[in-house]
Design a protein around this motif. Sequence first.
Motif, short mmCIF file in Angstrom:
data_model
loop_
_atom_site.label_atom_id
_atom_site.label_comp_id
_atom_site.label_asym_id
_atom_site.label_seq_id
_atom_site.Cartn_x
_atom_site.Cartn_y
_atom_site.Cartn_z
N UNK A 82 -17.51 -12.35 4.25
CA UNK A 82 -16.77 -11.91 3.06
C UNK A 82 -15.80 -10.78 3.42
N UNK A 83 -16.23 -9.90 4.30
CA UNK A 83 -15.37 -8.80 4.73
C UNK A 83 -14.14 -9.32 5.45
N UNK A 84 -14.34 -10.27 6.34
CA UNK A 84 -13.22 -10.83 7.10
C UNK A 84 -12.26 -11.58 6.17
N UNK A 85 -12.80 -12.39 5.26
CA UNK A 85 -11.96 -13.13 4.32
C UNK A 85 -11.15 -12.19 3.44
N UNK A 86 -11.79 -11.11 3.03
CA UNK A 86 -11.10 -10.12 2.19
C UNK A 86 -9.95 -9.48 2.96
N UNK A 87 -10.16 -9.18 4.22
CA UNK A 87 -9.12 -8.58 5.05
C UNK A 87 -7.94 -9.53 5.21
N UNK A 88 -8.23 -10.81 5.39
CA UNK A 88 -7.16 -11.81 5.52
C UNK A 88 -6.36 -11.89 4.23
N UNK A 89 -7.06 -11.92 3.09
CA UNK A 89 -6.36 -11.99 1.79
C UNK A 89 -5.51 -10.75 1.56
N UNK A 90 -6.02 -9.59 1.95
CA UNK A 90 -5.26 -8.35 1.80
C UNK A 90 -3.99 -8.40 2.64
N UNK A 91 -4.09 -8.95 3.85
CA UNK A 91 -2.90 -9.04 4.70
C UNK A 91 -1.86 -9.98 4.09
N UNK A 92 -2.30 -11.03 3.41
CA UNK A 92 -1.36 -11.93 2.74
C UNK A 92 -0.65 -11.18 1.61
N UNK A 93 -1.42 -10.41 0.83
CA UNK A 93 -0.81 -9.64 -0.26
C UNK A 93 0.17 -8.61 0.27
N UNK A 94 -0.12 -7.98 1.40
CA UNK A 94 0.79 -7.03 2.01
C UNK A 94 2.09 -7.71 2.40
N UNK A 95 1.97 -8.90 3.00
CA UNK A 95 3.15 -9.68 3.38
C UNK A 95 3.99 -10.03 2.16
N UNK A 96 3.33 -10.52 1.11
CA UNK A 96 4.06 -10.92 -0.09
C UNK A 96 4.74 -9.73 -0.76
N UNK A 97 4.11 -8.57 -0.71
CA UNK A 97 4.73 -7.37 -1.29
C UNK A 97 5.97 -6.99 -0.50
N UNK A 98 5.93 -7.12 0.82
CA UNK A 98 7.09 -6.80 1.65
C UNK A 98 8.23 -7.79 1.39
N UNK A 99 7.88 -9.05 1.19
CA UNK A 99 8.90 -10.07 0.89
C UNK A 99 9.54 -9.79 -0.46
N UNK A 100 8.73 -9.43 -1.44
CA UNK A 100 9.25 -9.12 -2.77
C UNK A 100 10.19 -7.92 -2.72
N UNK A 101 9.83 -6.93 -1.88
CA UNK A 101 10.67 -5.73 -1.74
C UNK A 101 11.87 -5.96 -0.82
N UNK A 102 11.96 -7.17 -0.24
CA UNK A 102 13.04 -7.53 0.68
C UNK A 102 13.09 -6.59 1.90
N UNK A 103 11.92 -6.22 2.38
CA UNK A 103 11.80 -5.35 3.55
C UNK A 103 11.41 -6.23 4.74
N UNK A 104 12.43 -6.74 5.46
CA UNK A 104 12.19 -7.70 6.53
C UNK A 104 11.33 -7.15 7.68
N UNK A 105 11.60 -5.93 8.18
CA UNK A 105 10.75 -5.44 9.28
C UNK A 105 9.28 -5.31 8.88
N UNK A 106 9.04 -4.84 7.67
CA UNK A 106 7.66 -4.71 7.21
C UNK A 106 7.02 -6.09 7.02
N UNK A 107 7.80 -7.06 6.54
CA UNK A 107 7.29 -8.42 6.36
C UNK A 107 6.93 -9.05 7.71
N UNK A 108 7.77 -8.82 8.71
CA UNK A 108 7.48 -9.37 10.04
C UNK A 108 6.21 -8.76 10.61
N UNK A 109 6.06 -7.45 10.43
CA UNK A 109 4.86 -6.77 10.92
C UNK A 109 3.62 -7.28 10.20
#
Length: 88
Positions: free
Chosen positions: A22-49
Amino acid sequence: MPNSLDAAKRHRQNLKARGHNRTIRSTVRTSIRTFEAAVTAKDKPKAEEAYEKFVKLIDTATGKGLYHKNMAARKKSRLHNTLATMAS
């Protein structure tokens, strides 16, 4: 409740593994949300990271049997396509 000592031990092991998974799955989901937030903010370097971090996390989890390999490939492909369309 388990009826034998073997079943009791297996139950304890399953509870421990479930918590870890559950911990690992939660971490993966959090990383997806971080990516989507960077895409929404149009921050390409942060999205790539965030994408690179996501790929590492999901590949590790897939190698340990937490995700099916095709599901992991599908998620990586979809996020990569989102990242590619962000560039244009």
